[in-house]
Design a protein around this motif. Sequence first.
Motif, short mmCIF file in Angstrom:
data_model
loop_
_atom_site.label_atom_id
_atom_site.label_comp_id
_atom_site.label_asym_id
_atom_site.label_seq_id
_atom_site.Cartn_x
_atom_site.Cartn_y
_atom_site.Cartn_z
N HIS A 191 0.80 -1.23 0.00
CA HIS A 191 0.00 0.00 0.00
C HIS A 191 0.83 1.27 0.00
CE1 HIS A 191 -3.96 -1.82 0.21
NE2 HIS A 191 -3.40 -2.76 0.96
N GLU A 247 -2.18 -12.16 1.00
CA GLU A 247 -3.52 -11.55 1.02
C GLU A 247 -4.13 -11.66 2.42
OE1 GLU A 247 -5.63 -13.36 -2.24
OE2 GLU A 247 -4.46 -12.25 -3.73
N LEU A 300 -2.45 -9.05 4.55
CA LEU A 300 -2.94 -7.71 4.20
C LEU A 300 -4.33 -7.46 4.79
CD1 LEU A 300 -1.84 -7.40 0.45
CD2 LEU A 300 -1.01 -6.01 2.36
N SER A 301 -5.20 -8.47 4.69
CA SER A 301 -6.56 -8.31 5.21
C SER A 301 -6.52 -8.04 6.71
CB SER A 301 -7.38 -9.58 4.98
OG SER A 301 -7.51 -9.80 3.62
N ARG A 345 -5.12 -4.52 7.35
CA ARG A 345 -6.08 -3.44 7.08
C ARG A 345 -7.16 -3.40 8.17
NH1 ARG A 345 -6.26 -0.98 1.86
NH2 ARG A 345 -8.48 -0.62 2.17
N ARG A 362 -14.95 -13.71 -3.46
CA ARG A 362 -13.57 -13.46 -3.90
C ARG A 362 -13.34 -11.95 -4.02
NH1 ARG A 362 -8.54 -14.20 -3.26
NH2 ARG A 362 -7.24 -13.83 -5.09
N GLU A 403 -12.69 -10.64 -0.61
CA GLU A 403 -11.34 -11.00 -0.13
C GLU A 403 -10.28 -10.07 -0.73
OE1 GLU A 403 -11.91 -15.87 0.19
OE2 GLU A 403 -10.60 -15.02 -1.36
N LEU A 404 -10.40 -9.83 -2.03
CA LEU A 404 -9.39 -8.99 -2.70
C LEU A 404 -9.48 -7.55 -2.21
CD1 LEU A 404 -9.63 -10.49 -6.30
CD2 LEU A 404 -7.64 -10.58 -4.76
N ALA A 405 -10.69 -7.06 -2.04
CA ALA A 405 -10.86 -5.68 -1.55
C ALA A 405 -10.30 -5.54 -0.13
CB ALA A 405 -12.34 -5.30 -1.58
N ALA A 406 -10.51 -6.56 0.68
CA ALA A 406 -10.02 -6.52 2.06
C ALA A 406 -8.50 -6.51 2.09
CB ALA A 406 -10.54 -7.72 2.84
N ALA A 407 -7.87 -7.16 1.09
CA ALA A 407 -6.41 -7.23 1.07
C ALA A 407 -5.78 -6.03 0.37
CB ALA A 407 -5.97 -8.53 0.39
N TYR A 408 -6.30 -5.71 -0.83
CA TYR A 408 -5.62 -4.72 -1.65
C TYR A 408 -6.29 -3.35 -1.64
CZ TYR A 408 -3.19 -8.80 -3.54
OH TYR A 408 -2.43 -9.94 -3.68
N GLY A 409 -7.47 -3.25 -1.04
CA GLY A 409 -8.14 -1.96 -0.98
C GLY A 409 -8.99 -1.68 -2.21
N ALA A 410 -9.36 -0.42 -2.37
CA ALA A 410 -10.36 -0.05 -3.39
C ALA A 410 -9.76 0.19 -4.77
CB ALA A 410 -11.11 1.19 -2.92
N ARG A 461 -4.21 -2.09 -8.06
CA ARG A 461 -3.34 -2.76 -7.08
C ARG A 461 -3.68 -4.25 -6.97
NH1 ARG A 461 -3.10 1.13 -2.27
NH2 ARG A 461 -1.59 2.26 -3.53
N PRO A 521 -4.35 -8.23 -8.16
CA PRO A 521 -3.61 -9.09 -9.10
C PRO A 521 -4.12 -8.89 -10.53
CG PRO A 521 -4.27 -10.33 -7.16
CD PRO A 521 -4.94 -9.01 -7.05
N GLU A 561 -6.89 -10.91 -12.16
CA GLU A 561 -8.27 -10.90 -11.65
C GLU A 561 -8.97 -9.55 -11.87
OE1 GLU A 561 -9.08 -13.58 -8.34
OE2 GLU A 561 -7.01 -13.26 -7.71
#
Lengths: 190, 150
Positions: free
Chosen positions: A142, A163, A166-167, A170, B10, B13-20, B24, B26, B29
């Motif tokens: 980030h 992942e 990161l979760s 955050r 899914r 999950e991706l939003a929780a890890a990489y944000g909005a 950013r 993968p 996806e």
Amino acid sequence: MPTPELSNLDEATLLTSVAEGNVAAYRELIRRHASRLLRLTARVLRDSSEAEDVTQETFLRVWQRASDYSPDGSAVGWLYRIAHNLSLDRLRRRGKLESFEEEASDAAPPSALLHQMQRKTALEHAIETLPERQAAAITLVHLDELSGQEAAQVLGVSVEALESLLSRARRNLRARLAQTLGSSAGEDSP
Amino acid sequence: MSAAPMTLDRFRELAAAYGAKLERWPESERASASRLLESSAAALSILRDEQALDEELGLAEPAALSPAFERKLAEIPVRHPQRALSPFKRWLWAPLLGWSVAAALGLVLGAGFADTNDVPTAAATAELSADEAIDALALGDITDWEEASE
């Protein structure tokens, strides 16, 4: 100021030049990554003086071992992995790796100070109090804008594990910011 | 061929890890996430939930480098020579270099001999005959020679 030629080169090409003894390419890598690597090492070590030592050691390795970089992998990932591994070595020597891996720091700023904090400082503190691996993951993806794959390479974990880190990072950050700023900071904006 | 549709789980999950910020996420996806986003209010809501934290993270600045520290980094090439090849690489390169030199030498010498043999001289022919006689003696059946000498 970097020369226009160097500023257009990607990290892999710069590393190849460094391996051939090109000092200008080495300095371009410092210009691009020194402050970010210092931030990463400071996050992991929580000691600015040691972070400077490790960042210096990282660039020494870059200068002396650039020829070890294999173009198959990400050059940025290679660079950050050196810094991260050297930081972990320091933690191991301190005997504190275990506690940093999974436990959050208990350190909390005095409450009087909390009220004076700006959002930026609150964020810095919130990241500092994350468990080391979560702090490193959030910094890499980030703040330093590495891809998930590159960050996973730096941390030596799978992309799925990254992942998950990161979760959790955050989620913890959001909770800490809300607690520190006492409002909806880090939560859904109106 | 388009990728399989992304499930809302899914996406979450991706939003929780990489944000909005989808850039950013993968790369493999992003397209299916964008398609889901076009048709799902729930997906849009998930991204909005992550935006506030992204904004906070955007406030972070790289660490400031002191001039003394910057100077230390810049002086590394002056103070520390680059290391020589590792023993493994030296082990790998030395024979390769030797073979290359031998091959080049062989080519040069071979070319030189080829030139001199293009038109054999009478003396060379005579020498060749003597050589052939020696070869015949050397390569012949040794029992013949032993019998003859008894």
